[in-house]
Design a protein around this motif. Sequence first.
Motif, PDB file in Angstrom:
ATOM      1  N   TRP A  70      -3.205   7.838   7.773  1.00  0.00           N
ATOM      2  CA  TRP A  70      -3.246   6.412   7.435  1.00  0.00           C
ATOM      3  C   TRP A  70      -1.953   5.952   6.781  1.00  0.00           C
ATOM      4  O   TRP A  70      -1.492   4.833   7.024  1.00  0.00           O
ATOM      5  N   VAL A  71      -1.361   6.809   5.949  1.00  0.00           N
ATOM      6  CA  VAL A  71      -0.069   6.460   5.342  1.00  0.00           C
ATOM      7  C   VAL A  71       0.979   6.230   6.424  1.00  0.00           C
ATOM      8  O   VAL A  71       1.757   5.260   6.376  1.00  0.00           O
ATOM      9  N   LEU A  72       0.996   7.103   7.433  1.00  0.00           N
ATOM     10  CA  LEU A  72       2.002   6.983   8.481  1.00  0.00           C
ATOM     11  C   LEU A  72       1.751   5.766   9.371  1.00  0.00           C
ATOM     12  O   LEU A  72       2.693   5.100   9.803  1.00  0.00           O
ATOM     13  N   ILE A  73       0.498   5.469   9.632  1.00  0.00           N
ATOM     14  CA  ILE A  73       0.186   4.258  10.409  1.00  0.00           C
ATOM     15  C   ILE A  73       0.693   3.021   9.677  1.00  0.00           C
ATOM     16  O   ILE A  73       1.345   2.137  10.262  1.00  0.00           O
ATOM     17  N   MET A  74       0.393   2.943   8.392  1.00  0.00           N
ATOM     18  CA  MET A  74       0.811   1.773   7.614  1.00  0.00           C
ATOM     19  C   MET A  74       2.334   1.717   7.468  1.00  0.00           C
ATOM     20  O   MET A  74       2.932   0.634   7.494  1.00  0.00           O
ATOM     21  N   SER A  75       2.975   2.871   7.318  1.00  0.00           N
ATOM     22  CA  SER A  75       4.430   2.903   7.250  1.00  0.00           C
ATOM     23  C   SER A  75       5.044   2.433   8.562  1.00  0.00           C
ATOM     24  O   SER A  75       6.063   1.729   8.569  1.00  0.00           O
ATOM     25  N   THR A  76       4.430   2.816   9.674  1.00  0.00           N
ATOM     26  CA  THR A  76       4.910   2.396  10.995  1.00  0.00           C
ATOM     27  C   THR A  76       4.828   0.887  11.143  1.00  0.00           C
ATOM     28  O   THR A  76       5.792   0.225  11.556  1.00  0.00           O
ATOM     29  N   ILE A  77       3.676   0.329  10.797  1.00  0.00           N
ATOM     30  CA  ILE A  77       3.516  -1.129  10.881  1.00  0.00           C
ATOM     31  C   ILE A  77       4.378  -1.819   9.831  1.00  0.00           C
ATOM     32  O   ILE A  77       4.830  -2.951  10.011  1.00  0.00           O
ATOM     33  N   GLY A  78       4.654  -1.098   8.732  1.00  0.00           N
ATOM     34  CA  GLY A  78       5.472  -1.654   7.661  1.00  0.00           C
ATOM     35  C   GLY A  78       6.895  -1.991   8.083  1.00  0.00           C
ATOM     36  O   GLY A  78       7.589  -2.747   7.398  1.00  0.00           O
ATOM     37  N   ALA A  79       7.331  -1.419   9.206  1.00  0.00           N
ATOM     38  CA  ALA A  79       8.669  -1.741   9.714  1.00  0.00           C
ATOM     39  C   ALA A  79       8.773  -3.211  10.104  1.00  0.00           C
ATOM     40  O   ALA A  79       9.857  -3.804  10.066  1.00  0.00           O
ATOM     41  N   ILE A  80       7.624  -3.822  10.459  1.00  0.00           N
ATOM     42  CA  ILE A  80       7.619  -5.248  10.818  1.00  0.00           C
ATOM     43  C   ILE A  80       6.798  -6.078   9.839  1.00  0.00           C
ATOM     44  O   ILE A  80       6.828  -7.298   9.890  1.00  0.00           O
ATOM     45  N   ALA A  81       6.046  -5.395   8.959  1.00  0.00           N
ATOM     46  CA  ALA A  81       5.248  -6.090   7.930  1.00  0.00           C
ATOM     47  C   ALA A  81       5.598  -5.477   6.574  1.00  0.00           C
ATOM     48  O   ALA A  81       4.931  -4.538   6.128  1.00  0.00           O
ATOM     49  N   PRO A  82       6.631  -5.962   5.915  1.00  0.00           N
ATOM     50  CA  PRO A  82       7.133  -5.355   4.681  1.00  0.00           C
ATOM     51  C   PRO A  82       6.078  -5.190   3.586  1.00  0.00           C
ATOM     52  O   PRO A  82       6.215  -4.325   2.723  1.00  0.00           O
ATOM     53  N   ALA A  83       5.021  -5.980   3.615  1.00  0.00           N
ATOM     54  CA  ALA A  83       3.990  -5.883   2.580  1.00  0.00           C
ATOM     55  C   ALA A  83       3.299  -4.526   2.593  1.00  0.00           C
ATOM     56  O   ALA A  83       2.691  -4.124   1.597  1.00  0.00           O
ATOM     57  N   LEU A  84       3.403  -3.804   3.719  1.00  0.00           N
ATOM     58  CA  LEU A  84       2.776  -2.482   3.811  1.00  0.00           C
ATOM     59  C   LEU A  84       3.695  -1.382   3.294  1.00  0.00           C
ATOM     60  O   LEU A  84       3.262  -0.241   3.124  1.00  0.00           O
ATOM     61  N   GLY A  85       4.980  -1.709   3.071  1.00  0.00           N
ATOM     62  CA  GLY A  85       5.929  -0.742   2.534  1.00  0.00           C
ATOM     63  C   GLY A  85       5.981   0.543   3.342  1.00  0.00           C
ATOM     64  O   GLY A  85       6.007   0.521   4.578  1.00  0.00           O
ATOM     65  N   ASP A  86       5.971   1.666   2.624  1.00  0.00           N
ATOM     66  CA  ASP A  86       5.958   2.981   3.269  1.00  0.00           C
ATOM     67  C   ASP A  86       4.542   3.532   3.365  1.00  0.00           C
ATOM     68  O   ASP A  86       4.325   4.750   3.400  1.00  0.00           O
ATOM     69  N   GLY A  87       3.574   2.625   3.383  1.00  0.00           N
ATOM     70  CA  GLY A  87       2.177   3.047   3.489  1.00  0.00           C
ATOM     71  C   GLY A  87       1.521   3.297   2.151  1.00  0.00           C
ATOM     72  O   GLY A  87       0.397   3.787   2.095  1.00  0.00           O
ATOM     73  N   ASP A  88       2.194   2.924   1.051  1.00  0.00           N
ATOM     74  CA  ASP A  88       1.682   3.232  -0.282  1.00  0.00           C
ATOM     75  C   ASP A  88       1.481   1.990  -1.156  1.00  0.00           C
ATOM     76  O   ASP A  88       1.299   2.097  -2.362  1.00  0.00           O
ATOM     77  N   THR A  89       1.497   0.793  -0.549  1.00  0.00           N
ATOM     78  CA  THR A  89       1.253  -0.433  -1.311  1.00  0.00           C
ATOM     79  C   THR A  89      -0.250  -0.693  -1.410  1.00  0.00           C
ATOM     80  O   THR A  89      -1.054  -0.069  -0.714  1.00  0.00           O
ATOM     81  N   VAL A  90      -0.622  -1.642  -2.272  1.00  0.00           N
ATOM     82  CA  VAL A  90      -2.041  -1.971  -2.437  1.00  0.00           C
ATOM     83  C   VAL A  90      -2.636  -2.451  -1.110  1.00  0.00           C
ATOM     84  O   VAL A  90      -3.744  -2.044  -0.723  1.00  0.00           O
TER      85      VAL A  90
END
Length: 471
Positions: free
Chosen positions: A113-133
């Motif tokens: 899940w961290v990696l999925i969110m980090s991947t999407i975070g490349a275009i959605a900065p609010a997700l950061g590296d998968g470790d944001t709220v």
Amino acid sequence: MTQTETGSRPTTAKLSLPTLTTMVVGSMVGAGVFSLPSRFAQETGVAGALIAWAVAGTGMLMLAFVFQTLAVRRPDLDAGVYAYAKAGFGEYLGFFAAFGYWASACVGNVTYWVLIMSTIGAIAPALGDGDTVLAVVLSSAGLWLFFLLISRGVKEAAAINRIVTVAKLVPILVFVVLALCYLDPDVFADNFAGADYAGSLFSQVKGTMLATVFVFLGVEGASVYSRHARRREDVGRATVLGFLSVFAIFASVTIVSYGIMPMSEIAELRQPSMAGVLEHAVGTWGQVFVSVGLIVSVLGAYLAWTLMAAEVLFVAARDDDMPRFLKRSTTEDVPVPALAMTTLLSQIILVVTMFSDDAFDFALNLTSALTLIPFLLAAVFAVRIARAAPRRELAVALLATVYTAFLIYAAGLKYLLVSLIVYAPATALFVKARKEQGRRLFSPPELLVLAVSVAGAVLGVVALALGRISL
């Protein structure tokens, strides 16, 4: 769906050799392969990577052979790693192996899940590296949606995994082919010896070991799921076939990346670093292509690992080594309480990642470290039963034992102590199970193991509090 105890004979899904093999491949091909370029470039160059894969490949192949041999010689033992530890070293160490393997699967699920969110975070900065709220909230929703999916039945989940396993191999193979086409011999040569920040060749190789353990986790997947096998001999065959199917892919992804960019630049890429490497070679569409493939791959691996984790708890409870509530299953053979506990621990670790320096690396390394003790116990058990077997089996078991012991050394004291922080409190589950059976809580040898684990956990907590080690 009604809840039943083991004795009510729920329908057991019988899995074929191809399905068992895809479960092994599906377990291994997950988040780890997409992080390999950066993880290796942070530690070593081409020469060190070749040596590291030779060591890891040989060692893990020995472990695969161990699981194959044990599946044939001890067909009475279900749930693989846990059952082997219990048969060889008693109930308490068997419990530790079950809990450690289960906990490693739960932590490993968090990396997905961290990696999925980090991947999407490349275009959605609010997700950061998968470790944001926000990333943790969305990941949590995914955790519980999969809980509902798997609750529908093991057979359905296994069928989905078979389809996803085939689908997720495509982008990885395309990456290797494209990287070969765009490989720059001069860049590859410059990366051969390693960068200035790399230490001795031995330390470079040692530094990659936890990453290689992580990507190979799942090699034991068929043995964990052995009670569902249509034929017992398929368990060992699926283990070896699954390992051989992915080893070349993992090594290729690592090595070809060194021909695209300087290793110092690869080391700085955000995860998934495979996407950054392909973007450098072919442009933005390469990053998008790998990112989509990663999400499919990771969701498939998450499905396989959640199934295996719940299976270990269920079988341990069925053998009276875990509390009774974990042996309940539905008429569709789904151990829902074990599945819920698996999802709950993943949820807790997911929240902890918000306080770590690097959420993905922390979860990856802890996953690998938690698995090493169960693997070592299984390898030593193989040595014990191979003493009366052909010399080849004994040699394989000894090599697997030495390799696993080296991995514990390579992991370092930090992750050993953090692992004990996780292990020691789990004894409460063992105590509950013993009380339910009206048995003495600990034998003298078990008290010694308890004392060592508690002392290690206390030392780990003190080290964390003093800042000697960090998450």
